[in-house]
Design an enzyme around this catalytic site. Structure first.
Site, PDB file in Angstrom:
ATOM      1  N   ARG A 104      49.567  43.436  38.998  1.00 19.50           N
ATOM      2  CA  ARG A 104      48.280  44.578  38.238  1.00 19.50           C
ATOM      3  C   ARG A 104      48.271  45.493  39.530  1.00 19.50           C
ATOM      4  O   ARG A 104      47.325  46.967  38.774  1.00 19.50           O
ATOM      5  CB  ARG A 104      47.338  43.566  38.653  1.00 19.50           C
ATOM      6  CG  ARG A 104      45.990  43.995  38.051  1.00 19.50           C
ATOM      7  CD  ARG A 104      45.156  42.758  38.479  1.00 19.50           C
ATOM      8  NE  ARG A 104      44.485  42.367  39.118  1.00 19.50           N
ATOM      9  CZ  ARG A 104      43.137  41.143  39.079  1.00 19.50           C
ATOM     10  NH1 ARG A 104      43.361  40.741  38.183  1.00 19.50           N
ATOM     11  NH2 ARG A 104      43.254  40.361  40.530  1.00 19.50           N
ATOM     12  N   ARG A 124      44.256  48.694  41.817  1.00 14.44           N
ATOM     13  CA  ARG A 124      43.588  48.633  42.848  1.00 14.44           C
ATOM     14  C   ARG A 124      43.938  48.054  44.009  1.00 14.44           C
ATOM     15  O   ARG A 124      44.683  47.406  44.594  1.00 14.44           O
ATOM     16  CB  ARG A 124      42.637  46.869  42.318  1.00 14.44           C
ATOM     17  CG  ARG A 124      41.842  46.412  41.418  1.00 14.44           C
ATOM     18  CD  ARG A 124      41.641  44.977  40.542  1.00 14.44           C
ATOM     19  NE  ARG A 124      41.190  44.361  41.426  1.00 14.44           N
ATOM     20  CZ  ARG A 124      40.440  43.009  42.106  1.00 14.44           C
ATOM     21  NH1 ARG A 124      39.971  42.945  40.529  1.00 14.44           N
ATOM     22  NH2 ARG A 124      40.737  42.555  42.713  1.00 14.44           N
ATOM     23  N   LYS A 166      41.280  35.337  34.170  1.00 11.50           N
ATOM     24  CA  LYS A 166      40.196  34.744  34.061  1.00 11.50           C
ATOM     25  C   LYS A 166      39.623  36.350  33.210  1.00 11.50           C
ATOM     26  O   LYS A 166      38.956  36.157  32.201  1.00 11.50           O
ATOM     27  CB  LYS A 166      39.068  35.265  35.060  1.00 11.50           C
ATOM     28  CG  LYS A 166      40.050  33.898  35.628  1.00 11.50           C
ATOM     29  CD  LYS A 166      38.701  33.845  37.421  1.00 11.50           C
ATOM     30  CE  LYS A 166      38.682  34.196  38.748  1.00 11.50           C
ATOM     31  NZ  LYS A 166      40.071  34.700  39.098  1.00 11.50           N
ATOM     32  N   ARG A 173      32.011  30.655  43.755  1.00 14.00           N
ATOM     33  CA  ARG A 173      33.171  31.084  44.670  1.00 14.00           C
ATOM     34  C   ARG A 173      32.738  30.093  45.985  1.00 14.00           C
ATOM     35  O   ARG A 173      33.869  30.232  46.840  1.00 14.00           O
ATOM     36  CB  ARG A 173      33.518  32.896  45.195  1.00 14.00           C
ATOM     37  CG  ARG A 173      34.753  32.924  44.171  1.00 14.00           C
ATOM     38  CD  ARG A 173      35.372  34.802  44.847  1.00 14.00           C
ATOM     39  NE  ARG A 173      36.251  35.094  44.305  1.00 14.00           N
ATOM     40  CZ  ARG A 173      36.139  35.994  43.463  1.00 14.00           C
ATOM     41  NH1 ARG A 173      35.698  36.458  42.445  1.00 14.00           N
ATOM     42  NH2 ARG A 173      37.377  36.580  43.334  1.00 14.00           N
ATOM     43  N   ARG A 177      43.913  36.486  50.099  1.00 15.02           N
ATOM     44  CA  ARG A 177      42.121  36.156  49.292  1.00 15.02           C
ATOM     45  C   ARG A 177      43.443  34.882  48.131  1.00 15.02           C
ATOM     46  O   ARG A 177      41.977  33.990  47.829  1.00 15.02           O
ATOM     47  CB  ARG A 177      42.397  37.379  47.982  1.00 15.02           C
ATOM     48  CG  ARG A 177      41.622  38.425  47.936  1.00 15.02           C
ATOM     49  CD  ARG A 177      42.364  39.405  47.797  1.00 15.02           C
ATOM     50  NE  ARG A 177      41.772  39.660  45.973  1.00 15.02           N
ATOM     51  CZ  ARG A 177      42.538  40.404  45.170  1.00 15.02           C
ATOM     52  NH1 ARG A 177      43.523  40.880  45.710  1.00 15.02           N
ATOM     53  NH2 ARG A 177      42.360  40.250  43.801  1.00 15.02           N
TER      54      ARG A 177
END
Ligand code: AMP
Length: 191
Positions: free
Chosen positions: A128, A134, A14, A89, A146
């Site tokens: 990532r 992160r 996204k 969300r 998640r």
């Protein structure tokens, strides 16, 4: 206005696609995840509150998230439209967004969902995590949390837009350019 909800699980692409779409369609990018991370970096009160949820892979409570999103959107009164990335969300957030846009005389033009299977998501998020640093992308247990939160709490948001005939799903596997092309085709169809 052209107001797009870019939907999909964590790791669907996204953020990457939003960066391209804002240039193509001159839209403002509103990513709740990015805004939270900027607040955490800046050591704000909002950031401190959000951090405890984000680090555990949980959603930040609706009261905090909705207020933050609305005040961020209000910073761009001349926007031609928005890309909502990572928001809404929960169904409650989706309702709040509808009410907020109605009060501005506008509405969501459509939700476009990037569809990516779970195995691919886990692989992308671990990569990532190494590249971006992160913390929530580095621990397999937090990644799984998640994905589970997405299935349980976020997927119902799809039904919210489906019932308004505003949903388009696209294949989120391929090169960045291939996926961008599919997104543009979907957006051009709802413009
Ligand atoms: P993201 O960058 O979109 O993957 O978001 C990172 C984290 O920020 C999520 O795992 C949540 O903890 C939090 N977050 C981002 N957007 C929202 C939202 N709309 N509602 C609640 N929590 C959110």
């Amino acid at each position: 206005m052209l107001n797009i909800v870019l939907f999909g699980p964590p790791g669907a692409g996204k953020g990457t696609q939003s960066e391209k779409l804002i240039h193509q369609y001159q839209l403002v990018h509103l990513s709740t995840g990015d805004i939270f991370r900027a607040n955490i970096k800046g050591g704000t009160e909002l950031g401190n509150k959000a951090k405890q949820f984000i680090d555990q892979g949980q959603l930040v409570p609706d009261e905090i998230t909705i207020g933050m999103l609305e005040s961020e959107a209000d910073k761009y009164p001349d926007a031609k439209g928005y890309i909502f990335d990572g928001f809404p969300r929960t169904p409650k957030q989706a309702e709040a967004l509808d009410n907020f846009l109605t009060s501005k005389g506008t509405a969501i033009s459509g939700m476009i969902a990037l569809e990516v299977d779970e195995e691919e998501l886990r692989t992308r998020l671990m990569i990532r995590g190494k590249d971006s640093g992160r913390i929530d992308d580095q621990d397999p247990a937090i990644i799984q949390k998640r994905i589970d939160v997405y299935k349980n709490e976020t997927e119902p948001v799809r039904d919210f837009y489906m019932s308004q005939n505003k949903y388009t799903g696209i294949n989120g596997i391929g090169t960045i350019e291939e996926i961008f092309g599919r997104l543009c085709t979907a957006i051009d169809a709802i413009k």
